[in-house]
Design an enzyme around this catalytic site. Structure first.
Site, PDB file in Angstrom:
ATOM      1  N   GLN A  92      46.911  38.283  48.352  1.00  0.00           N
ATOM      2  CA  GLN A  92      46.447  39.051  49.515  1.00  0.00           C
ATOM      3  C   GLN A  92      46.098  38.095  50.646  1.00  0.00           C
ATOM      4  O   GLN A  92      45.766  38.519  51.738  1.00  0.00           O
ATOM      5  CB  GLN A  92      45.198  39.844  49.144  1.00  0.00           C
ATOM      6  CG  GLN A  92      45.426  40.852  48.049  1.00  0.00           C
ATOM      7  CD  GLN A  92      44.109  41.406  47.543  1.00  0.00           C
ATOM      8  OE1 GLN A  92      43.589  42.376  48.062  1.00  0.00           O
ATOM      9  NE2 GLN A  92      43.552  40.787  46.534  1.00  0.00           N
ATOM     10  N   ASN A  93      46.156  36.810  50.344  1.00  0.00           N
ATOM     11  CA  ASN A  93      45.730  35.835  51.343  1.00  0.00           C
ATOM     12  C   ASN A  93      46.820  35.598  52.372  1.00  0.00           C
ATOM     13  O   ASN A  93      48.004  35.560  52.044  1.00  0.00           O
ATOM     14  CB  ASN A  93      45.358  34.514  50.671  1.00  0.00           C
ATOM     15  CG  ASN A  93      44.111  34.664  49.831  1.00  0.00           C
ATOM     16  OD1 ASN A  93      43.393  35.656  49.983  1.00  0.00           O
ATOM     17  ND2 ASN A  93      43.860  33.727  48.953  1.00  0.00           N
ATOM     18  N   HIS A 110      49.993  40.776  52.191  1.00  0.00           N
ATOM     19  CA  HIS A 110      49.274  41.057  53.445  1.00  0.00           C
ATOM     20  C   HIS A 110      49.769  40.196  54.604  1.00  0.00           C
ATOM     21  O   HIS A 110      49.109  40.099  55.632  1.00  0.00           O
ATOM     22  CB  HIS A 110      47.764  40.837  53.264  1.00  0.00           C
ATOM     23  CG  HIS A 110      47.117  41.899  52.415  1.00  0.00           C
ATOM     24  ND1 HIS A 110      45.798  41.855  52.023  1.00  0.00           N
ATOM     25  CD2 HIS A 110      47.600  43.026  51.889  1.00  0.00           C
ATOM     26  CE1 HIS A 110      45.511  42.914  51.283  1.00  0.00           C
ATOM     27  NE2 HIS A 110      46.596  43.636  51.175  1.00  0.00           N
ATOM     28  N   LEU A 204      33.222  35.541  41.503  1.00  0.00           N
ATOM     29  CA  LEU A 204      31.829  35.079  41.561  1.00  0.00           C
ATOM     30  C   LEU A 204      30.883  36.198  41.178  1.00  0.00           C
ATOM     31  O   LEU A 204      29.943  36.010  40.412  1.00  0.00           O
ATOM     32  CB  LEU A 204      31.479  34.630  42.987  1.00  0.00           C
ATOM     33  CG  LEU A 204      31.694  33.198  43.400  1.00  0.00           C
ATOM     34  CD1 LEU A 204      31.069  32.973  44.766  1.00  0.00           C
ATOM     35  CD2 LEU A 204      31.119  32.219  42.395  1.00  0.00           C
TER      36      LEU A 204
HETATM   37  P1  NAD Z   1      36.921  39.706  49.524  1.00  0.00           P
HETATM   38  O1  NAD Z   1      36.328  38.800  50.536  1.00  0.00           O
HETATM   39  O2  NAD Z   1      36.750  41.160  49.666  1.00  0.00           O
HETATM   40  O3  NAD Z   1      36.349  39.304  48.092  1.00  0.00           O
HETATM   41  C1  NAD Z   1      36.290  37.962  47.678  1.00  0.00           C
HETATM   42  C2  NAD Z   1      36.069  37.948  46.190  1.00  0.00           C
HETATM   43  O4  NAD Z   1      36.180  36.596  45.765  1.00  0.00           O
HETATM   44  C3  NAD Z   1      34.698  38.446  45.728  1.00  0.00           C
HETATM   45  O5  NAD Z   1      34.869  39.237  44.579  1.00  0.00           O
HETATM   46  C4  NAD Z   1      33.942  37.154  45.363  1.00  0.00           C
HETATM   47  O6  NAD Z   1      33.066  37.331  44.262  1.00  0.00           O
HETATM   48  C5  NAD Z   1      35.071  36.260  44.961  1.00  0.00           C
HETATM   49  N1  NAD Z   1      34.817  34.827  45.199  1.00  0.00           N
HETATM   50  C6  NAD Z   1      34.219  34.236  46.266  1.00  0.00           C
HETATM   51  N2  NAD Z   1      34.214  32.906  46.107  1.00  0.00           N
HETATM   52  C7  NAD Z   1      34.812  32.663  44.919  1.00  0.00           C
HETATM   53  C8  NAD Z   1      35.087  31.486  44.181  1.00  0.00           C
HETATM   54  N3  NAD Z   1      34.780  30.263  44.626  1.00  0.00           N
HETATM   55  N4  NAD Z   1      35.717  31.601  42.963  1.00  0.00           N
HETATM   56  C9  NAD Z   1      36.043  32.827  42.471  1.00  0.00           C
HETATM   57  N5  NAD Z   1      35.805  33.983  43.133  1.00  0.00           N
HETATM   58  C10 NAD Z   1      35.190  33.889  44.340  1.00  0.00           C
HETATM   59  O7  NAD Z   1      38.456  39.309  49.431  1.00  0.00           O
HETATM   60  P2  NAD Z   1      39.743  40.160  49.060  1.00  0.00           P
HETATM   61  O8  NAD Z   1      39.459  41.039  47.906  1.00  0.00           O
HETATM   62  O9  NAD Z   1      40.835  39.164  48.983  1.00  0.00           O
HETATM   63  O10 NAD Z   1      39.993  41.125  50.321  1.00  0.00           O
HETATM   64  C11 NAD Z   1      39.883  40.655  51.621  1.00  0.00           C
HETATM   65  C12 NAD Z   1      41.144  40.755  52.478  1.00  0.00           C
HETATM   66  O11 NAD Z   1      40.955  39.876  53.594  1.00  0.00           O
HETATM   67  C13 NAD Z   1      42.378  40.243  51.801  1.00  0.00           C
HETATM   68  O12 NAD Z   1      43.220  41.308  51.688  1.00  0.00           O
HETATM   69  C14 NAD Z   1      42.964  39.164  52.709  1.00  0.00           C
HETATM   70  O13 NAD Z   1      44.162  39.625  53.310  1.00  0.00           O
HETATM   71  C15 NAD Z   1      42.013  38.972  53.821  1.00  0.00           C
HETATM   72  N6  NAD Z   1      41.454  37.598  53.873  1.00  0.00           N
HETATM   73  C16 NAD Z   1      42.247  36.523  53.623  1.00  0.00           C
HETATM   74  C17 NAD Z   1      41.727  35.241  53.645  1.00  0.00           C
HETATM   75  C18 NAD Z   1      42.647  34.076  53.356  1.00  0.00           C
HETATM   76  O14 NAD Z   1      43.850  34.189  53.565  1.00  0.00           O
HETATM   77  N7  NAD Z   1      42.127  32.943  52.856  1.00  0.00           N
HETATM   78  C19 NAD Z   1      40.373  35.037  53.910  1.00  0.00           C
HETATM   79  C20 NAD Z   1      39.572  36.162  54.188  1.00  0.00           C
HETATM   80  C21 NAD Z   1      40.117  37.441  54.167  1.00  0.00           C
END
Ligand code: NAD
Length: 242
Positions: A92-93, A110, A204
């Protein structure tokens, strides 16, 4: 004894990139890098103020390009190199840290931060440079029709034909760093489980759809995932007949 898997599907979310310094979605009261989600991740927001949306993704692009993969991304590289199964990664990233770590078979449902799509002709432009309301599409040469190739809320996910197949045939479904709140990705585990996959999540905090997982590993994915990958690889040696 751990089962030997033939087909592994990995779903990743913002949490896998947290240890690379990229903020997760829900880490700051529904704000994404200090912006309201409605302003920067919806079609209405884009129609209202395309310049702001382009600025937001141009800034995020700089941040993402500087970020480096962490041990969780590299653990997936190791799994793909050393575990003899079909292994697909659906993310999803919008960052490209999976690719930077050498992961293969990565599907961005995404979208990707380093792409823009032309709303006039559908051309996908790959660039780490800025895109704005005056950018000219290199294919149809129309200006002002480029949109960040990010799937906004309410839009269809990308690569879903492939993902549907993966969900039906995987025998292990691994979810990493995703809160189980954003649908349809949050429902993938249900389909995989229905078709017989073992299901495990790395997170987490307890997720919204945790009851669908057989196993939960709480902690930082950069610490927990490399251990799990080593266990999977070691289990191959303990099951020599398979
Ligand atoms: P979210 O932010 O809703 O949830 C993040 C999840 O990751 C939580 O359950 C949390 O407990 C867990 N988490 C946080 N740090 C962690 C770690 N170090 N190790 C393991 N788990 C950890 O994210 P989502 O469910 O991916 O939904 C958010 C949407 O936002 C995605 O669809 C994405 O497209 C977008 N997004 C993308 C990025 C990116 O590309 N890096 C960053 C932010 C948001």
């Amino acid at each position: 004894m751990t089962r030997i898997y033939k087909n592994i599907l990995i779903l990743t979310g913002a949490g896998i990139s947290a240890e690379s310094g990229l903020a997760t979605f829900r880490s700051s009261n529904g704000l994404w890098n200090n912006h309201k989600v409605e302003d920067v991740a919806t079609i209405e927001g884009f129609e209202r103020n395309p310049a702001l949306v382009h600025d937001f993704y141009n800034e995020l692009k700089v941040e993402v390009q500087k970020a480096e993969p962490n041990p969780a991304h590299f653990a997936l590289t190791k799994l793909q190199q050393e575990y003899p199964a079909e292994i697909n990664i659906v993310t999803q990233n919008v960052d490209t840290l999976h690719e930077k770590a050498g992961n293969k078979n990565v599907y961005h449902i995404h979208g990707q931060i380093n792409q823009a799509v032309c709303l006039n002709c559908g051309h996908v432009l790959e660039t780490w440079g800025d895109v704005d309301t005056e950018t000219i599409c290199p294919q149809c040469e129309v200006s002002g029709m480029m949109k960040p190739n990010i799937v906004f809320f309410g839009e269809n996910l990308l690569c879903m034909d492939k993902v549907e197949v993966f969900l039906r045939k995987c025998d292990l479904f691994i979810s990493i760093g995703t809160s189980g709140v954003v649908y349809p990705a949050a429902g993938f585990v249900q389909t995989a489980k229905y078709y017989g996959a073992d299901t495990i999540e790395f997170t987490l905090d307890m997720t919204a759809n945790n009851y669908l997982f057989d196993k939960h590993v709480l902690g930082k994915a950069g610490e927990t995932l490399p251990k799990y990958v080593d266990e999977l690889i070691t289990s191959l040696k303990k099951n020599p007949a398979e």
